[in-house]
Design a protein around this motif. Structure first.
Motif, PDB file in Angstrom:
ATOM      1  N   ILE A  35       0.822  -1.213   0.000  1.00 25.62           N
ATOM      2  CA  ILE A  35       0.000   0.000   0.000  1.00 25.62           C
ATOM      3  C   ILE A  35       0.857   1.265   0.000  1.00 25.62           C
ATOM      4  O   ILE A  35       0.449   2.317  -0.510  1.00 25.62           O
ATOM      5  CB  ILE A  35      -0.962   0.000   1.207  1.00 25.62           C
ATOM      6  N   GLN A  36       2.092   1.170   0.548  1.00 22.15           N
ATOM      7  CA  GLN A  36       2.959   2.336   0.624  1.00 22.15           C
ATOM      8  C   GLN A  36       3.727   2.591  -0.672  1.00 22.15           C
ATOM      9  O   GLN A  36       4.153   3.726  -0.931  1.00 22.15           O
ATOM     10  CB  GLN A  36       3.963   2.177   1.775  1.00 22.15           C
ATOM     11  N   SER A  37       3.919   1.578  -1.496  1.00 20.98           N
ATOM     12  CA  SER A  37       4.726   1.743  -2.705  1.00 20.98           C
ATOM     13  C   SER A  37       4.204   2.845  -3.629  1.00 20.98           C
ATOM     14  O   SER A  37       4.972   3.717  -4.066  1.00 20.98           O
ATOM     15  CB  SER A  37       4.841   0.415  -3.461  1.00 20.98           C
ATOM     16  N   PRO A  38       2.900   2.866  -3.962  1.00 22.62           N
ATOM     17  CA  PRO A  38       2.400   3.987  -4.773  1.00 22.62           C
ATOM     18  C   PRO A  38       2.541   5.337  -4.052  1.00 22.62           C
ATOM     19  O   PRO A  38       2.790   6.363  -4.699  1.00 22.62           O
ATOM     20  CB  PRO A  38       0.919   3.635  -4.990  1.00 22.62           C
ATOM     21  N   CYS A  39       2.389   5.316  -2.719  1.00 24.62           N
ATOM     22  CA  CYS A  39       2.532   6.566  -1.948  1.00 24.62           C
ATOM     23  C   CYS A  39       3.954   7.096  -2.056  1.00 24.62           C
ATOM     24  O   CYS A  39       4.172   8.299  -2.260  1.00 24.62           O
ATOM     25  CB  CYS A  39       2.184   6.331  -0.478  1.00 24.62           C
ATOM     26  N   ARG A  40       4.922   6.196  -1.915  1.00 30.14           N
ATOM     27  CA  ARG A  40       6.317   6.617  -2.012  1.00 30.14           C
ATOM     28  C   ARG A  40       6.636   7.091  -3.423  1.00 30.14           C
ATOM     29  O   ARG A  40       7.420   8.029  -3.613  1.00 30.14           O
ATOM     30  CB  ARG A  40       7.242   5.453  -1.629  1.00 30.14           C
ATOM     31  N   TYR A  41       6.042   6.455  -4.414  1.00 34.38           N
ATOM     32  CA  TYR A  41       6.325   6.833  -5.802  1.00 34.38           C
ATOM     33  C   TYR A  41       5.853   8.254  -6.093  1.00 34.38           C
ATOM     34  O   TYR A  41       6.614   9.076  -6.617  1.00 34.38           O
ATOM     35  CB  TYR A  41       5.647   5.853  -6.764  1.00 34.38           C
TER      36      TYR A  41
END
Length: 728
Positions: free
Chosen positions: A421-427
Motif C-alpha cells: 500500500i505504501q509503494s504507490p505513496c512513495r512513488y
C-alpha cells in the motif's frame, strides 16, 4: 567602440596596479559604482548580526579592500541596480564560509546544507523554528525577492543555477591527493562553480546567452575559467598553507600539486604557477583576437560578454593583491573600517538595491578555508549514506518477505505488512514538486506564528491529501504523465493506486487527530467534502459535454483547488494559542485569491507552456476533453461558428460518453484548437484576468503587512514565483 563595450566601469592605471604587486597582463577595470558594492557589504554584515547574532559580522573577512570592493572588480559591467543583488549574495557566502569554520565538523556539514536550502526557492524542507537554518532562510528571503523583482526570469534562473551548480555540488568529491595537474583541473572545474558563476554575470549585465551563443564562444572562454582558478590559488596560497600547517586541513591548491609532483620548493612552484597564469591570459587574448576576425559581425552583447570575462580575471587578481581576506597585513585596517559608524548607520544605497552571491566568486570559488571543512567531511557523509542505504535495503527485504509486521498488542493480532500500500505513496512522493504549498504554509506562519512542530504536522497532512488527489486526478483524467514521469496508476495499476490514495486520506485524518486543535478533524472533513463536490462538477461537465459559465467554474475552483489552501490556513491558525495578529477573514480572502490564480494559471500553462508539455504532454487537457478556464472563456465569448468546432472536437473524446478507450488527440487537431482560441482573443483575455488577480493578491499582501506591522518576503516570493511575468 570601447565606450559601447565598457559602459559601467573605468580603467585602473596599469603602473599603479604593478606597484601593488599585480602581474596580470590584462586590463584592469572597476565598476563606477564601487559605493554600491561597499554599502551592500555593510548591509550584509548588519543583516547577519540582526538575524544570526553569532558575532561573525565582526570577524568575517568579506569583499572589502582599500583598492576597491571585490564585487566591483568582478561584476564590472553589471547594471547598477543589479550590482547590489550580486554583492549581497557573494558577501553572504563569504560570511557563511567563515562561520562554518568556527563550528564543529558535523554542524558545518549541516549548516552548508541549510545555506543551500535557504537559497532554493522551491525547497519543501522547512527548518526548525528559531534554528540557524531558520535564521538563514529569513536572511536570504529578502534578497531572493529583490533579485526576482528586478528581473523575474533571469533572477529565478540565476538562483537555481547558484543553488544547483555550486552549493549542491561543492561537497561531492573525495579527499584523495591529486596525482597530477590534469586530475586537479578536472576536480576544480567541477568544484569551482563556474556553471553557477556565469548566470550571475548574465543577470548582472542583463544579457541571457542562448545555448548557441555559449557554444559559439566556448573556445574563447575556456582560458578565462582556467586563469580564474589559477589566480585564486596563487593569491590564496599563503592563507591555505598556514591553515594546512596549523589545522591539518587538505590543501586544494595548484601550487601544492606543482610542488609535490615536481619535488621543488614552494617559491619555485609559485613562480611556475605565476607563469601559467600569464600564459593562460595570453591564450585568452590570442583566441579572442582570432575569434573577432572570424566573426566580424559579432553582436555587441557577445563582445561585451567576452570582454567582461577578461575583466573578471584581472579584477579579482588586482583585488587579491591587497585583500584582508588573503593578507594578514591588511586586516588591522580592515577591522578599523568595519568598526566605524558606517556599519551601524544606514547605507547610502537603498535596501531595495542589494544582495547576491556566494563563494564561487573568482577569489572564493575554491576557498579552501571554507571548502576544507566540506572536503574533510565527505568520507563521513559517504559512510552515513551507505549505512542509510543498507538500512533501507534491509527494510525492503523484510517487506518483501512479509517479515515486518505491526502487532496490535491489545487484541493480539498482527497488522498486515504495508509495503504494497505504501509503494504507490512513495512513488508519487518521489516525483519533483514545485513546493508552492510548502512555501505558502511557511509564509502564512510568519503572521500566525504557530509552533514549528504543528506547522510541520500540517504540512505533512496537506502533502498526504495533495498526493492522494494527484493519484486520483490522473486516473479520472486518464493522464499518462505526472511531472514528466509515468502516472502512478500506470506503474502500480488502477486498483492499487486507488487503494493507496484512499489510504492516504485515512492517514491525513489520523494526522489531524494529533493536532492540538480539537476542531482539526472537522476542518479536514469539511474541506474534503467541498473538494469532492468541486471535483464532481469538473467531471460532470466533461462527461456530459457541458461548458460551465465562468462564475460556475470559479465556484468549482473555490471548492476544489481553494479547499487545500483554505484547509492549511485554518489548521495552522488553530494551532496558535492566541488569535493571529491579522484578521482571519482577510487571510481566507487571500488564500481564496491564490487558489483561483493557481488554477487559472495551471490551465493556461497546460495549453501554452513548453515546460508543461515536457511534464504532462502537449496540451494534455485537450486529450481529456477538459473544460479548463481558457475553454470555458472561449465557449462563452467566441463566435458561435468557432464554438461549434470545439464542441464537435470534444464530442469525439471518450470523456464525451462514447465509451471508447482514451487515445491522444492528434497534434494537428490540438494545434487547430489553439489557433481557434488565439484568434478569438482567449489567451490574451486569460492573461489579463491573471494580471488582475495578481494585482489583487499583491494588494492584499500589502494590506496584511500594514495590519500586522510585519513584512513577509516569503509570501512575496510565492507571488513572484507564480507571477504572470514568467509566462510571457
Amino acid at each position: 567602440m570601447e565606450d559601447q563595450i565598457f559602459i559601467q566601469s573605468r580603467l585602473i592605471d596599469a603602473d599603479e596596479a604593478r606597484k601593488n604587486g599585480a602581474f596580470t597582463t590584462l586590463p584592469i577595470r572597476i565598476h563606477k559604482r564601487n559605493d554600491i558594492a561597499d554599502a551592500t557589504a555593510h548591509r550584509v554584515l548588519r543583516d547577519w548580526g540582526h538575524h544570526m547574532a553569532d558575532g561573525w559580522e565582526k570577524k568575517a573577512l568579506t569583499s572589502f579592500s582599500h583598492l576597491g570592493n571585490l564585487n566591483a572588480f568582478t561584476y564590472t559591467e553589471a547594471l547598477p541596480e543589479r550590482l547590489g543583488v550580486l554583492a549581497y549574495l557573494l558577501d553572504l557566502g563569504l560570511i557563511h564560509d567563515d562561520a562554518t569554520e568556527g563550528i564543529g565538523l558535523e554542524d558545518a556539514i549541516a549548516e552548508h546544507r541549510d545555506f543551500e536550502r535557504s537559497l532554493d526557492v522551491e525547497t519543501t524542507e522547512q527548518p526548525a523554528q528559531g534554528s540557524r537554518a531558520d535564521k538563514l532562510k529569513k536572511l536570504a528571503a529578502q534578497i531572493l525577492l529583490e533579485a526576482v523583482r528586478i528581473d523575474h526570469d533571469m533572477g529565478i534562473h540565476m538562483l537555481e543555477m547558484y543553488q544547483r551548480e555550486w552549493l549542491a555540488i561543492v561537497e561531492k568529491d573525495n579527499d584523495k591527493e591529486f596525482k597530477d595537474l590534469e586530475e586537479y583541473f578536472t576536480y576544480r572545474k567541477c568544484n569551482f562553480g563556474m556553471r553557477a558563476f556565469w548566470p550571475m554575470v548574465e543577470y548582472g549585465m542583463g544579457i541571457r546567452l542562448t545555448t548557441k551563443d555559449q557554444e559559439l564562444i566556448k573556445h574563447v572562454m575556456e582560458p578565462i575559467e582556467e586563469a580564474l582558478m589559477l589566480t585564486n590559488d596563487y593569491w590564496s596560497w599563503d592563507r591555505e598553507y598556514e591553515d594546512w600547517k596549523t589545522n591539518g586541513n587538505r590543501l586544494v591548491n595548484v601550487i601544492d600539486v606543482v610542488r609535490r609532483t615536481r619535488s621543488i620548493p614552494i617559491d619555485a612552484a609559485r613562480e611556475i604557477v605565476k607563469q601559467m597564469i600569464i600564459h593562460t591570459e595570453q591564450e585568452y587574448v590570442k583566441r579572442k583576437t582570432e575569434f573577432y576576425k572570424q566573426h566580424p559581425d559579432l553582436s555587441l552583447d557577445l563582445r561585451r560578454w567576452i570582454e567582461a570575462g577578461g575583466c573578471v580575471v584581472s579584477g579579482s587578481h588586482y583585488w587579491a593583491t591587497s585583500a584582508p581576506r588573503h593578507h594578514v597585513r591588511f586586516r588591522e585596517s580592515s577591522a578599523q573600517e568595519l568598526s566605524s559608524p558606517d556599519i551601524s548607520s544606514e547605507a547610502s544605497v537603498s535596501s531595495k538595491t542589494c544582495s547576491s552571491h556566494t563563494s564561487f566568486a573568482p577569489d572564493e570559488c575554491g576557498d579552501p578555508e571554507a571548502s576544507e571543512v566540506q572536503v574533510s567531511t565527505r568520507a563521513l557523509k559517504k559512510d552515513d549514506g551507505k549505512r542509510g542505504q543498507k538500512r533501507r535495503y534491509v527494510e525492503d527485504e523484510l517487506h518483501q518477505n512479509g517479515l515486518k509486521k505491526k502487532v496490535h498488542t491489545e487484541l493480539g493480532w498482527e497488522m498486515p505488512d504495508d509495503m504494497a500500500i505504501q509503494s504507490p505513496c512513495r512513488y508519487i512522493r518521489s516525483l519533483p514538486s514545485k513546493g508552492v504549498r510548502s512555501m505558502l504554509i511557511e509564509a502564512l506562519n510568519v503572521w500566525i506564528q504557530a509552533p514549528r512542530e504543528s506547522v510541520k504536522a500540517v504540512e505533512q497532512l496537506i502533502r498526504l491529501l495533495h498526493d492522494a488527489s494527484l493519484i486520483l486526478d490522473d486516473i479520472e483524467d486518464d493522464s499518462p504523465l505526472r511531472r514528466g514521469k509515468a502516472a502512478t496508476h500506470l506503474i502500480f495499476g488502477h486498483s492499487q493506486a486507488i487503494n493507496s490514495a484512499n489510504f492516504m486520506f485515512v492517514q491525513a485524518v489520523q494526522e489531524a487527530r494529533k493536532l492540538s486543535n480539537p476542531q482539526a478533524v472537522d476542518i479536514v472533513l469539511r474541506e474534503l467534502e467541498r473538494l469532492h463536490l468541486g471535483q464532481s462538477w469538473d467531471l460532470f461537465w466533461k462527461h456530459n459535454l457541458i461548458s460551465p459559465t465562468e462564475e460556475e467554474y470559479m465556484n468549482m475552483v473555490d471548492s476544489k483547488t481553494g479547499g487545500l489552501f483554505r484547509m492549511l490556513l485554518q489548521l495552522i491558525a488553530g494551532e496558535k494559542e492566541q488569535s493571529p495578529k491579522c484578521d482571519m477573514e482577510r487571510l481566507i480572502r487571500l488564500v481564496a485569491l491564490l487558489g483561483r490564480f493557481f488554477q487559472v494559471r495551471d490551465d493556461y500553462v497546460n495549453l501554452k507552456s513548453a515546460t508543461y508539455t515536457e511534464q504532462k504532454g502537449f496540451c494534455e487537457d485537450l486529450d481529456e476533453g477538459k473544460f479548463s478556464y481558457p475553454i470555458v472563456h472561449f465557449m462563452q465569448h467566441a463566435p458561435a461558428m468557432l464554438r461549434a468546432q470545439v464542441t464537435s472536437i470534444f464530442r469525439q473524446r471518450p470523456s464525451g460518453g462514447t465509451g471508447r478507450e482514451t487515445t491522444p488527440m492528434t497534434k494537428e487537431v490540438k494545434q487547430h484548437v489553439l489557433d481557434l482560441l488565439e484568434s478569438a482573443g482567449t489567451f490574451e483575455a486569460v492573461l489579463n484576468l491573471m494580471r488582475q488577480m495578481e494585482v489583487e493578491i499583491t494588494t492584499e499582501i500589502g494590506r496584511l503587512e500594514e495590519i500586522t506591522g510585519e513584512s513577509n518576503p516569503m509570501l512575496w516570493l510565492v507571488a513572484e514565483k507564480l507571477s504572470v511575468r514568467g509566462l510571457v
